[in-house]
Design a protein around this motif. Structure first.
Motif, PDB file in Angstrom:
ATOM      1  N   HIS A 179      -5.622  -8.805   2.569  1.00 50.27           N
ATOM      2  CA  HIS A 179      -4.991  -8.356   3.809  1.00 50.27           C
ATOM      3  C   HIS A 179      -3.479  -8.371   3.627  1.00 50.27           C
ATOM      4  O   HIS A 179      -2.950  -9.042   2.744  1.00 50.27           O
ATOM      5  N   ARG A 222       2.296  -7.832  12.039  1.00 48.87           N
ATOM      6  CA  ARG A 222       1.065  -7.042  12.027  1.00 48.87           C
ATOM      7  C   ARG A 222       0.169  -7.427  10.851  1.00 48.87           C
ATOM      8  O   ARG A 222       0.665  -7.685   9.758  1.00 48.87           O
ATOM      9  N   VAL A 223      -1.120  -7.450  11.088  1.00 45.65           N
ATOM     10  CA  VAL A 223      -2.075  -7.787  10.029  1.00 45.65           C
ATOM     11  C   VAL A 223      -2.959  -6.572   9.756  1.00 45.65           C
ATOM     12  O   VAL A 223      -3.525  -5.998  10.689  1.00 45.65           O
ATOM     13  N   TYR A 224      -3.055  -6.183   8.481  1.00 43.74           N
ATOM     14  CA  TYR A 224      -3.868  -5.027   8.085  1.00 43.74           C
ATOM     15  C   TYR A 224      -4.864  -5.434   7.012  1.00 43.74           C
ATOM     16  O   TYR A 224      -4.563  -6.262   6.153  1.00 43.74           O
ATOM     17  N   GLY A 225      -6.025  -4.825   7.040  1.00 43.18           N
ATOM     18  CA  GLY A 225      -6.981  -4.978   5.951  1.00 43.18           C
ATOM     19  C   GLY A 225      -6.642  -3.977   4.855  1.00 43.18           C
ATOM     20  O   GLY A 225      -6.184  -2.869   5.138  1.00 43.18           O
ATOM     21  N   LEU A 226      -6.805  -4.383   3.593  1.00 42.50           N
ATOM     22  CA  LEU A 226      -6.493  -3.500   2.470  1.00 42.50           C
ATOM     23  C   LEU A 226      -7.750  -3.248   1.649  1.00 42.50           C
ATOM     24  O   LEU A 226      -8.610  -4.125   1.533  1.00 42.50           O
ATOM     25  N   GLN A 235      -5.431  -0.543  -2.639  1.00 46.17           N
ATOM     26  CA  GLN A 235      -4.182  -0.729  -1.875  1.00 46.17           C
ATOM     27  C   GLN A 235      -3.578  -2.085  -2.199  1.00 46.17           C
ATOM     28  O   GLN A 235      -2.361  -2.224  -2.357  1.00 46.17           O
ATOM     29  N   ASP A 247      -1.721  -1.958  -5.387  1.00 40.11           N
ATOM     30  CA  ASP A 247      -0.417  -1.303  -5.218  1.00 40.11           C
ATOM     31  C   ASP A 247       0.602  -2.284  -4.640  1.00 40.11           C
ATOM     32  O   ASP A 247       1.746  -2.354  -5.090  1.00 40.11           O
ATOM     33  N   PHE A 248       0.185  -3.027  -3.636  1.00 42.14           N
ATOM     34  CA  PHE A 248       1.133  -3.959  -3.011  1.00 42.14           C
ATOM     35  C   PHE A 248       1.477  -5.108  -3.957  1.00 42.14           C
ATOM     36  O   PHE A 248       2.629  -5.541  -4.012  1.00 42.14           O
ATOM     37  N   LEU A 297       6.671   1.155  -0.379  1.00 42.73           N
ATOM     38  CA  LEU A 297       5.226   1.278  -0.225  1.00 42.73           C
ATOM     39  C   LEU A 297       4.824   1.198   1.251  1.00 42.73           C
ATOM     40  O   LEU A 297       3.949   1.924   1.715  1.00 42.73           O
ATOM     41  N   ALA A 341       2.875   4.018   3.496  1.00 40.09           N
ATOM     42  CA  ALA A 341       1.671   3.742   4.293  1.00 40.09           C
ATOM     43  C   ALA A 341       1.913   4.029   5.772  1.00 40.09           C
ATOM     44  O   ALA A 341       1.044   3.775   6.600  1.00 40.09           O
ATOM     45  N   GLY A 342       3.111   4.522   6.080  1.00 45.01           N
ATOM     46  CA  GLY A 342       3.405   4.858   7.481  1.00 45.01           C
ATOM     47  C   GLY A 342       3.681   3.636   8.332  1.00 45.01           C
ATOM     48  O   GLY A 342       3.560   3.673   9.549  1.00 45.01           O
ATOM     49  N   LEU A 343       4.038   2.527   7.674  1.00 44.97           N
ATOM     50  CA  LEU A 343       4.221   1.283   8.438  1.00 44.97           C
ATOM     51  C   LEU A 343       5.682   0.928   8.625  1.00 44.97           C
ATOM     52  O   LEU A 343       6.017  -0.162   9.075  1.00 44.97           O
ATOM     53  N   ASP A 344       6.568   1.858   8.258  1.00 40.44           N
ATOM     54  CA  ASP A 344       7.979   1.583   8.507  1.00 40.44           C
ATOM     55  C   ASP A 344       8.273   1.961   9.953  1.00 40.44           C
ATOM     56  O   ASP A 344       7.364   2.257  10.710  1.00 40.44           O
ATOM     57  N   MET A 347      -1.319   7.549   0.629  1.00 39.14           N
ATOM     58  CA  MET A 347      -2.285   6.436   0.661  1.00 39.14           C
ATOM     59  C   MET A 347      -3.056   6.479   1.973  1.00 39.14           C
ATOM     60  O   MET A 347      -2.488   6.800   3.015  1.00 39.14           O
ATOM     61  N   ASP A 403      -6.033  -0.693   7.409  1.00 33.49           N
ATOM     62  CA  ASP A 403      -6.938  -0.984   8.519  1.00 33.49           C
ATOM     63  C   ASP A 403      -6.290  -2.008   9.462  1.00 33.49           C
ATOM     64  O   ASP A 403      -6.170  -3.178   9.119  1.00 33.49           O
ATOM     65  N   PRO A 404      -5.832  -1.579  10.637  1.00 34.44           N
ATOM     66  CA  PRO A 404      -5.118  -2.518  11.513  1.00 34.44           C
ATOM     67  C   PRO A 404      -6.055  -3.575  12.074  1.00 34.44           C
ATOM     68  O   PRO A 404      -7.143  -3.254  12.531  1.00 34.44           O
ATOM     69  N   LYS A 405      -5.646  -4.827  12.025  1.00 38.62           N
ATOM     70  CA  LYS A 405      -6.538  -5.914  12.431  1.00 38.62           C
ATOM     71  C   LYS A 405      -6.094  -6.594  13.722  1.00 38.62           C
ATOM     72  O   LYS A 405      -6.875  -6.733  14.643  1.00 38.62           O
ATOM     73  N   ASN A 406      -4.856  -7.069  13.759  1.00 38.52           N
ATOM     74  CA  ASN A 406      -4.484  -7.813  14.969  1.00 38.52           C
ATOM     75  C   ASN A 406      -3.925  -6.859  16.033  1.00 38.52           C
ATOM     76  O   ASN A 406      -3.808  -5.654  15.807  1.00 38.52           O
ATOM     77  N   SER A 426      -0.974  -6.376  17.482  1.00 39.27           N
ATOM     78  CA  SER A 426       0.282  -5.636  17.290  1.00 39.27           C
ATOM     79  C   SER A 426       0.087  -4.525  16.260  1.00 39.27           C
ATOM     80  O   SER A 426       0.701  -3.466  16.367  1.00 39.27           O
ATOM     81  N   ALA A 427      -0.777  -4.753  15.264  1.00 37.16           N
ATOM     82  CA  ALA A 427      -1.046  -3.693  14.286  1.00 37.16           C
ATOM     83  C   ALA A 427      -1.816  -2.556  14.948  1.00 37.16           C
ATOM     84  O   ALA A 427      -1.545  -1.382  14.706  1.00 37.16           O
ATOM     85  N   ARG A 467      -1.101   4.437  13.494  1.00 41.05           N
ATOM     86  CA  ARG A 467      -0.705   5.837  13.403  1.00 41.05           C
ATOM     87  C   ARG A 467      -1.675   6.506  12.450  1.00 41.05           C
ATOM     88  O   ARG A 467      -1.738   6.128  11.287  1.00 41.05           O
TER      89      ARG A 467
END
Ligand code: SF4
Ligand code: SF4
Lengths: 457, 255
Positions: free
Chosen positions: A39, A47-51, A55, A58-59, A73, A77-80, B1, B5-8, B10-11, B16
């Motif tokens: 993750h 924010r918490v994301y599953g990878l 992925q 890459d990180f 990176l 991933a569109g997270l900026d 890429m 997968d957003p989990k919490n 705020s994610a 998007r």
């Protein structure tokens, strides 16, 4: 509960392994490697994301190459996006929480007490009733109808001022009702003076009662003796037992101050939860006025190991569908689940203030009588100039090494009181604990998503 | 890429979808939500009563849910006119021209849902009497005898989020603004009006004013032609909005 307390009550916050800037790592992301799969913790916005494994590779590679590669990176991933926390401090923070030092005196002589046996290193004082009422008026006067506020009683030992405490509570409850403010009450007590009728009173007003207990039996007695030297554990337990049985609206919790002398955390936690406390939390002692009881670098590894052992017990219980109210992990999981991110460790000097017996305002209960946290007085209200300066200076973007620490928006830069007194000796501990909590979050979210359903934890 | 997968929470809030621009997240949204550029929250009201499906911006029953009783099935196509004894339409009165006499303009105009149902939205699970009449295709208003049917109020929010059975996938975005088409000409919430003058160089010395209407087809400065028949129509906008609206692109009028 006081409003906006830090994730780790009164300790600097939370944890990691390497301190300050990290050679291989990034101030913007943190990989959370668990058996529930890799993750990513994105610092901006918590924010918490599953990878996927790809992925994650890459990180890993980007983080090994340094912060900039990781930032690129993230953008891929569109997270900026715009920063989640601005550099500018908030302005015009309204007062929402006060703690009254109703008795700046105490009947115990705890080894590490920030209030130095209750009187904050000065003369023992009691808060006159008119000061308590002025504090209540000041607080509620700043709260619009429908808002939430909190009034806390601290000391010294607040039950040495029972009459003022009760009168202020009744006065505040009535005023809050008139103004349509949802006012909560809390008290932190050493438990030695609690009477059955206190239980009735706290129950009637729905108090959050926190009892300071540093362990079971002797362990507690060594740290929290009476001024004459005798232990206080037996008396506290006898006094508090009826309250524990009585809790409906009121919640009776235990807080354990952790020093080098009481490091067996799992045993303490289990014992206190077994006594039916509503919740049990640990506060590592990082800065005491005399240095006595302070944790040293080596001790912090033991504290972290103990906290993780407690957390692991918590995870086991939650998986089995049982309640195991270990405050530190419950709070951390709740904040991580929400994605709380903030530039301060707590509400001190922002929406929360301490009130001394003589009616001065300070940044929090620990800054009572301390010029460093002086915030004006009850008559004229918060000194906005001092508050603005405080909020500007204490912003986590202005702290080192916090600016480049991945934990900055969860930790908030550590308890102001401890940082000003002792610096930041506990960052590895803080990040270590947060690392653990992020892992626990991911594991429980996978195994028991129902734990995070609304209203829980 | 591929998207992470957003989990919490705020994610999830910042989620998007791959390929979408940053403006598609709630945090960067313009947040005009009536009808809306990102979401049209009026759709929250479509299923407020268990069994029937309402129009998001009209008191018309556009459909019924599967498996409903014959009584409820018969409500399709009717107009809801009162809930719990409280009318959800009102007569609109006013002058037809500036300074003219006050007359009734619309006998039963629909009051938008947020206000009309404020009383009952806080009572999910309650059963309330709802009054229906037939739709009069000639006027778009209610007509004929009233039918009263007891309906159950559905929760549209649960646990602080939109209830799953209150909107179907896609419904929240099915009626968004079309900023360069209908809504540019006639935005119901006067949003676009703020960014362009409607009527300029106005001369009020005569009985009626004259001026340049922003939609007049004849762009000659000498012509002040603001009559409806000489303005750009919806259809013309649909067909050729870039040409008609003449956006300035890289410093030049577009053709
Ligand atoms: S934010 Fe600051 S105080 Fe907190 S762990 Fe990081 S460096 Fe330490
Ligand atoms: S500054 Fe005060 S309120 Fe904030 S964490 Fe420290 S002791 Fe608690």
């Amino acid at each position: 509960m006081l409003l906006n307390l830090p994730l780790l009550p009164s300790a600097g916050g939370f944890p990691l392994r390497d301190s300050g800037t990290h050679a291989a790592g990034s101030p913007d992301v943190r990989l959370v490697e668990t058996d529930a799969g890799p993750h990513l913790f994105v610092v901006g916005g918590s924010r918490v994301y599953g990878l996927t494994e790809d992925q994650a590779d890459d990180f890993r590679a980007a983080m090994a190459a340094g912060g900039e590669a990781a930032a690129r990176l993230l953008a891929d991933a569109g997270l900026d996006g715009p920063p989640a926390i601005a550099d500018e401090p908030p302005t015009e923070m309204p007062m929402r929480s006060l703690s009254l030092a109703v008795a700046q005196k105490c009947n115990l002589a705890c080894t590490y007490c920030y209030a130095q046996e209750g009187d904050f290193g000065g003369e023992a004082k009691a808060m006159p009733p008119e000061v308590a009422r002025a504090a209540v008026r000041r607080l509620l006067g700043e709260c619009p109808p429908g808002s939430k506020a909190n009034l806390a009683f601290l000391g010294g030992e607040p039950l040495l001022a029972r009459v003022v405490l009760r009168e202020a509570t009744e006065f505040a409850a009535e005023l809050a009702r008139d103004r349509g403010v949802r006012l909560g009450f809390s008290i932190t007590s050493n438990g030695t003076l609690v009477r059955p009728d206190d239980g009735d009173f706290f129950e009637r007003y729905g108090f959050a009662v926190t009892i300071s207990l540093d362990g079971l039996g002797d362990v507690h007695d060594r740290q929290r003796p009476y001024k004459g030297g005798a232990g206080s554990f037996a008396r506290v337990v006898e006094n508090v037992r009826p309250l524990l049985a009585q809790q409906r609206r009121m919640q009776v919790s235990a807080r354990v101050t952790v020093t080098p002398q009481n490091l067996d955390l799992p045993q303490t936690l289990d014992g206190l939860i077994g006594m039916k406390f509503h919740s049990v939390g640990f506060s590592p002692m990082l800065a005491s006025p005399t240095g006595r009881g302070q944790l040293q670098a080596g001790d912090l590894d033991a504290v972290l190991a103990g906290m993780i052992a407690c957390g692991t017990a918590f995870e086991r219980r939650v998986r089995a569908g049982e309640r195991y109210p270990f405050t530190n992990v419950v709070t951390a999981l709740r904040e991580i689940h929400r994605g709380t991110h903030r530039p301060y460790p707590c509400g001190a000097g922002a929406g929360y203030f301490g009130v001394s017996a003589d009616g001065r305002l300070s940044a929090c209960h620990r800054f009572v009588g301390d010029a460093a946290g002086d915030m004006g007085d009850l008559v004229d209200g918060v000194d906005r100039g001092r508050q603005q300066k405080w909020l500007a200076e204490r912003h986590v973007h202005r702290q080192e090494p916090c600016r480049s620490c991945w934990a900055r928006y969860l930790c908030g830069g550590g308890c102001h009181h401890e940082v000003l007194a002792r610096g930041r000796p506990a960052c590895d501990y803080i990040r270590g604990w947060l690392d653990y909590c992020l892992g626990a979050y991911v594991r429980l979210l996978t195994a028991r998503p129902d734990y995070f359903a609304a209203g829980n934890p | 890429m591929p998207s992470l997968d957003p989990k919490n929470l705020s994610a999830r809030l910042r989620y998007r979808a791959a390929g979408n621009p940053p403006t598609t997240t709630p945090v960067s949204a313009i947040a005009n939500c009536f009808p809306g550029l990102e979401f049209d929250f009026r759709n929250l009201w479509r299923r407020i009563f268990v069994g029937i499906i309402l129009h998001e911006a009209d008191n018309l029953v556009v459909g019924v849910e599967p498996g409903v009783s014959p009584t409820i099935a018969a409500l399709a196509g009717k107009r809801l006119v009162a809930v719990n004894g409280v009318a959800i339409t009102a007569a609109v009165t006013g002058p037809q021209v500036v300074g003219g006499p006050v007359t009734q303009l619309v006998p039963a105009a629909f009051l938008e849902w947020t206000n009309a149902l404020a009383d009952i939205v806080t009572r999910p699970g309650a059963t309330v009497p709802c009054t229906f009449q037939d739709d009069d295709p000639a006027t778009g208003g209610p007509v004929g005898p009233a039918t009263v049917v007891d309906l159950t109020v559905r929760a549209i929010l649960t646990e602080g989020a939109i209830a799953r059975d209150a909107v179907q996938p896609g419904e929240l975005t099915q009626s968004l603004c079309s900023p360069w088409q209908n809504d540019y000409r006639e935005c119901g919430c006067y949003y676009w009006a703020a960014s362009r003058p409607d009527y300029v160089n106005v001369d009020t010395t005569g009985v009626a004013s004259t001026g340049h209407n922003w939609l007049q087809k004849d762009r000659d400065p000498a012509v002040k032609d603001y009559f409806a028949s000489n303005l750009i129509t919806y259809e013309e906008l649909f067909r050729n909005w870039p040409g008609l609206l003449r956006f300035v692109v890289q410093g030049n009028d577009s053709e």
